[in-house]
Design a protein around this motif. Structure first.
Motif, PDB file in Angstrom:
ATOM      1  N   ASP A 243       0.806  -1.228   0.000  1.00 31.52           N
ATOM      2  CA  ASP A 243       0.000   0.000   0.000  1.00 31.52           C
ATOM      3  C   ASP A 243       0.841   1.283   0.000  1.00 31.52           C
ATOM      4  OD1 ASP A 243      -2.252  -1.480  -0.137  1.00 31.52           O
ATOM      5  OD2 ASP A 243      -3.034  -0.973   1.842  1.00 31.52           O
ATOM      6  N   PRO A 244       1.874   1.377   0.861  1.00 31.52           N
ATOM      7  CA  PRO A 244       2.627   2.651   0.899  1.00 31.52           C
ATOM      8  C   PRO A 244       3.340   2.962  -0.417  1.00 31.52           C
ATOM      9  CG  PRO A 244       3.189   1.225   2.764  1.00 31.52           C
ATOM     10  CD  PRO A 244       2.387   0.405   1.825  1.00 31.52           C
ATOM     11  N   ASP A 245       3.580   1.934  -1.252  1.00 28.29           N
ATOM     12  CA  ASP A 245       4.289   2.161  -2.516  1.00 28.29           C
ATOM     13  C   ASP A 245       3.342   2.446  -3.684  1.00 28.29           C
ATOM     14  OD1 ASP A 245       6.598   1.601  -1.103  1.00 28.29           O
ATOM     15  OD2 ASP A 245       6.535  -0.549  -1.596  1.00 28.29           O
ATOM     16  N   GLN A 246       2.032   2.436  -3.404  1.00 28.39           N
ATOM     17  CA  GLN A 246       1.081   2.546  -4.519  1.00 28.39           C
ATOM     18  C   GLN A 246       0.837   3.978  -4.993  1.00 28.39           C
ATOM     19  OE1 GLN A 246      -2.566   0.478  -3.717  1.00 28.39           O
ATOM     20  NE2 GLN A 246      -1.586  -1.537  -3.550  1.00 28.39           N
ATOM     21  N   ALA A 247       1.168   4.978  -4.156  1.00 30.31           N
ATOM     22  CA  ALA A 247       0.746   6.361  -4.431  1.00 30.31           C
ATOM     23  C   ALA A 247       1.113   6.879  -5.830  1.00 30.31           C
ATOM     24  CB  ALA A 247       1.276   7.290  -3.343  1.00 30.31           C
ATOM     25  N   PRO A 248       2.373   6.794  -6.262  1.00 32.60           N
ATOM     26  CA  PRO A 248       2.682   7.358  -7.582  1.00 32.60           C
ATOM     27  C   PRO A 248       1.972   6.637  -8.719  1.00 32.60           C
ATOM     28  CG  PRO A 248       4.592   6.185  -6.691  1.00 32.60           C
ATOM     29  CD  PRO A 248       3.586   6.278  -5.587  1.00 32.60           C
ATOM     30  N   TRP A 249       1.848   5.314  -8.596  1.00 30.04           N
ATOM     31  CA  TRP A 249       1.111   4.552  -9.601  1.00 30.04           C
ATOM     32  C   TRP A 249      -0.329   5.067  -9.693  1.00 30.04           C
ATOM     33  CZ3 TRP A 249       3.595   0.546 -12.180  1.00 30.04           C
ATOM     34  CH2 TRP A 249       4.718  -0.025 -11.563  1.00 30.04           C
ATOM     35  N   ARG A 250      -0.917   5.256  -8.525  1.00 31.48           N
ATOM     36  CA  ARG A 250      -2.327   5.661  -8.502  1.00 31.48           C
ATOM     37  C   ARG A 250      -2.503   7.080  -9.039  1.00 31.48           C
ATOM     38  NH1 ARG A 250      -6.064   2.451  -6.281  1.00 31.48           N
ATOM     39  NH2 ARG A 250      -5.286   0.533  -5.341  1.00 31.48           N
ATOM     40  N   GLU A 251      -1.503   7.918  -8.790  1.00 28.56           N
ATOM     41  CA  GLU A 251      -1.558   9.265  -9.362  1.00 28.56           C
ATOM     42  C   GLU A 251      -1.551   9.161 -10.893  1.00 28.56           C
ATOM     43  OE1 GLU A 251       1.182  11.813  -7.223  1.00 28.56           O
ATOM     44  OE2 GLU A 251       1.123  13.178  -8.961  1.00 28.56           O
ATOM     45  N   PHE A 252      -0.692   8.291 -11.385  1.00 23.18           N
ATOM     46  CA  PHE A 252      -0.672   8.028 -12.831  1.00 23.18           C
ATOM     47  C   PHE A 252      -2.067   7.616 -13.316  1.00 23.18           C
ATOM     48  CE2 PHE A 252      -0.323   4.730 -16.163  1.00 23.18           C
ATOM     49  CZ  PHE A 252       0.213   5.491 -17.199  1.00 23.18           C
ATOM     50  N   GLY A 253      -2.714   6.728 -12.567  1.00 21.18           N
ATOM     51  CA  GLY A 253      -4.050   6.250 -12.944  1.00 21.18           C
ATOM     52  C   GLY A 253      -5.075   7.370 -13.019  1.00 21.18           C
TER      53      GLY A 253
ATOM     54  N   ALA B 161       0.987  12.725 -15.600  1.00 23.63           N
ATOM     55  CA  ALA B 161       1.037  11.257 -15.668  1.00 23.63           C
ATOM     56  C   ALA B 161       2.484  10.788 -15.795  1.00 23.63           C
ATOM     57  CB  ALA B 161       0.198  10.750 -16.850  1.00 23.63           C
ATOM     58  N   ARG B 162       3.259  11.475 -16.678  1.00 19.74           N
ATOM     59  CA  ARG B 162       4.672  11.091 -16.863  1.00 19.74           C
ATOM     60  C   ARG B 162       5.474  11.339 -15.586  1.00 19.74           C
ATOM     61  NH1 ARG B 162       4.129  14.437 -21.388  1.00 19.74           N
ATOM     62  NH2 ARG B 162       3.251  13.276 -23.139  1.00 19.74           N
ATOM     63  N   THR B 163       5.222  12.486 -14.955  1.00 22.25           N
ATOM     64  CA  THR B 163       5.944  12.822 -13.728  1.00 22.25           C
ATOM     65  C   THR B 163       5.659  11.775 -12.638  1.00 22.25           C
ATOM     66  OG1 THR B 163       5.698  15.148 -14.285  1.00 22.25           O
ATOM     67  CG2 THR B 163       6.361  14.640 -12.023  1.00 22.25           C
ATOM     68  N   ALA B 164       4.397  11.332 -12.562  1.00 20.50           N
ATOM     69  CA  ALA B 164       4.049  10.328 -11.552  1.00 20.50           C
ATOM     70  C   ALA B 164       4.875   9.063 -11.768  1.00 20.50           C
ATOM     71  CB  ALA B 164       2.549  10.014 -11.606  1.00 20.50           C
ATOM     72  N   LEU B 165       5.077   8.695 -13.037  1.00 21.01           N
ATOM     73  CA  LEU B 165       5.836   7.472 -13.329  1.00 21.01           C
ATOM     74  C   LEU B 165       7.312   7.615 -12.959  1.00 21.01           C
ATOM     75  CD1 LEU B 165       4.371   6.157 -16.710  1.00 21.01           C
ATOM     76  CD2 LEU B 165       3.962   5.306 -14.390  1.00 21.01           C
ATOM     77  N   ASP B 166       7.816   8.875 -12.943  1.00 19.78           N
ATOM     78  CA  ASP B 166       9.220   9.076 -12.558  1.00 19.78           C
ATOM     79  C   ASP B 166       9.489   8.559 -11.147  1.00 19.78           C
ATOM     80  OD1 ASP B 166       9.673  10.250 -14.964  1.00 19.78           O
ATOM     81  OD2 ASP B 166       9.533  12.320 -14.233  1.00 19.78           O
ATOM     82  N   ALA B 167       8.449   8.584 -10.308  1.00 21.10           N
ATOM     83  CA  ALA B 167       8.623   8.190  -8.904  1.00 21.10           C
ATOM     84  C   ALA B 167       8.471   6.683  -8.703  1.00 21.10           C
ATOM     85  CB  ALA B 167       7.621   8.929  -8.030  1.00 21.10           C
ATOM     86  N   VAL B 168       8.253   5.958  -9.822  1.00 21.01           N
ATOM     87  CA  VAL B 168       8.018   4.518  -9.734  1.00 21.01           C
ATOM     88  C   VAL B 168       9.305   3.780 -10.087  1.00 21.01           C
ATOM     89  CG1 VAL B 168       6.916   2.657 -11.036  1.00 21.01           C
ATOM     90  CG2 VAL B 168       5.533   4.554 -10.146  1.00 21.01           C
ATOM     91  N   SER B 169       9.632   2.774  -9.285  1.00 17.63           N
ATOM     92  CA  SER B 169      10.770   1.953  -9.680  1.00 17.63           C
ATOM     93  C   SER B 169      10.261   0.835 -10.580  1.00 17.63           C
ATOM     94  CB  SER B 169      11.460   1.376  -8.444  1.00 17.63           C
ATOM     95  OG  SER B 169      10.593   0.493  -7.785  1.00 17.63           O
ATOM     96  N   GLY B 170      11.090   0.378 -11.495  1.00 16.53           N
ATOM     97  CA  GLY B 170      10.652  -0.647 -12.437  1.00 16.53           C
ATOM     98  C   GLY B 170      10.598  -0.061 -13.841  1.00 16.53           C
ATOM     99  N   ASP B 171      10.450  -0.929 -14.838  1.00 16.28           N
ATOM    100  CA  ASP B 171      10.444  -0.509 -16.228  1.00 16.28           C
ATOM    101  C   ASP B 171       9.043  -0.011 -16.610  1.00 16.28           C
ATOM    102  OD1 ASP B 171      10.467  -0.224 -18.942  1.00 16.28           O
ATOM    103  OD2 ASP B 171      11.411  -2.165 -19.355  1.00 16.28           O
TER     104      ASP B 171
END
Lengths: 256, 256
Positions: free
Chosen positions: B181-191, B230-240
């Protein structure tokens, strides 16, 4: 043991207390209108009576019981629409689409189904959602047969359109009370029979369906046989089944 | 990493393989007709792209992805009905109620929603069903606003009618991949942003909604800002996140 009337009161109170998704906005009025239309609550009461007879807590069964009533109400709201039965009255009041318009009634039905799932998923038991949604699909399939295959097998039609949600009312009660799978058989047999019984009596009261195809005494015998099998099924159940027997009698001898 | 096109192929193959409840009988034809109408599958593809970017197995995400597409399709079938938008065409073909009749189309929509839940409940995670059904309720609330409050806040309307199911596409992917849950925030912002972006572009293409209320350059700026966030939110995500970026671009620059 609570009497059927007390269980019904518990259902009514719980239904009034359910908080719907705030995003529905004023559509909530249409949901409440159809839910508060004074039905007999036979499905949720059966569910709670099973919970209690099987040694569970009635309070713990309330979300499942309410979910069953919401699925039933969803089906009534959609069945009444011009696209299906085009009924302008339901229990002496304007049906949802007459009161709110076709579009809002359609959406209210959709929302009732979704809210039912939301209640069912409050349990930590996926089997509760699964059984509810499978019964819902059978009910939809039954309604489809009803509008497309008027000369088909009526007993099978009833089993789908009405019986499966009755059976799920028993099934959800068993799951809430955590009755082990091998012990569920006689309860579930009771559920099958009471669903059939309900619909045969319905046809007798409305003078349609089976009552329009068979002589009166034959329809009455179908009902009596189903009631008898329902009682016999309960003989194999341990626990106080007095309320369930009373409910079976009230279904068999109801006059409206 | 699979490319977006490969994910889309996986969705198509899985949708064709889904076994519907046998009780639906021939109503299944209406479900398949609407499901096989050649949509872009953007919601399920987003879901699977999140699963893969977050380190999960694409195959494990297929039921959730399909459930999202079924909910979307349910909403299209009901929206097209005479009770709502009364659209006789959908993606260049007769809409469901024109092809099958109003009653069967209504029931097909109901069944698509119920089948979506049946897919979502195959996971041993109640949160998946809950998130899907809450997004569905928001969508229904959005559609209700759309038909009753034409002058209301369009951004809020879009958030409900379209955004929440997009957000759930990301959310279900995160749950399938068991992202904490704590790691979901940037993904969800992207959503959130991609849902808004999708709808703003939709309005631009259709020339309605926001495009009928604001000057063209302002609508384009709304879209560009959402794409940028949306792109900025993905910058905070680790992974491809390359496939997710590609999907964001394809939503931003789509022409139909």
């Amino acid at each position: 043991m609570r009497q059927a009337e007390e269980l019904r009161d518990a259902v009514e109170a719980y239904l009034r207390s359910v908080v719907f998704a705030p995003e529905l906005g004023r559509l909530e009025e249409a949901l409440r209108y159809s839910l508060e239309s004074g039905g007999k609550r036979i499905r949720p009461v059966l569910c709670l009576a099973v919970v209690e007879a099987a040694g569970g807590e009635v309070e713990h069964g309330l979300p499942a019981a309410a979910a069953l009533e919401l699925v039933h109400t969803f089906s009534l709201v959609h069945d009444d629409l011009p696209a299906l039965d085009d009924d302008s009255e339901r229990r002496g009041r304007p049906s949802s689409h007459v009161a709110f318009g076709d579009g809002p009634a359609l959406l209210a039905g959709d929302a009732l189904l979704a809210e039912a799932i939301r209640l069912a998923v409050t349990y930590d038991d996926a089997a509760i959602v699964r059984e509810l949604v499978e019964a819902t699909l059978a009910m939809i399939g039954g309604q489809y047969r009803d509008i497309t295959d008027a000369d088909g097998d009526l007993v099978e039609l009833h089993r789908l359109k009405t019986g499966r949600l009755f059976a799920a009312s028993i099934g959800l009660g068993l799951r809430v009370a955590r009755v082990a799978d091998p012990d569920q058989a006689p309860w579930r047999e009771f559920g099958e029979e009471i669903g059939l019984l309900f619909q045969v009596v319905d046809d007798m009261l409305d003078g349609d369906g089976l009552a329009s195809r068979l002589p009166t005494d034959e329809v009455r015998r179908l009902a009596d046989d189903a009631a008898e099998r329902a009682r016999t099924a309960l003989d194999a159940v341990s626990g106080d089944t007095s309320v369930l027997r009373e409910l079976a009698d009230s279904v068999a001898f109801r006059t409206g």
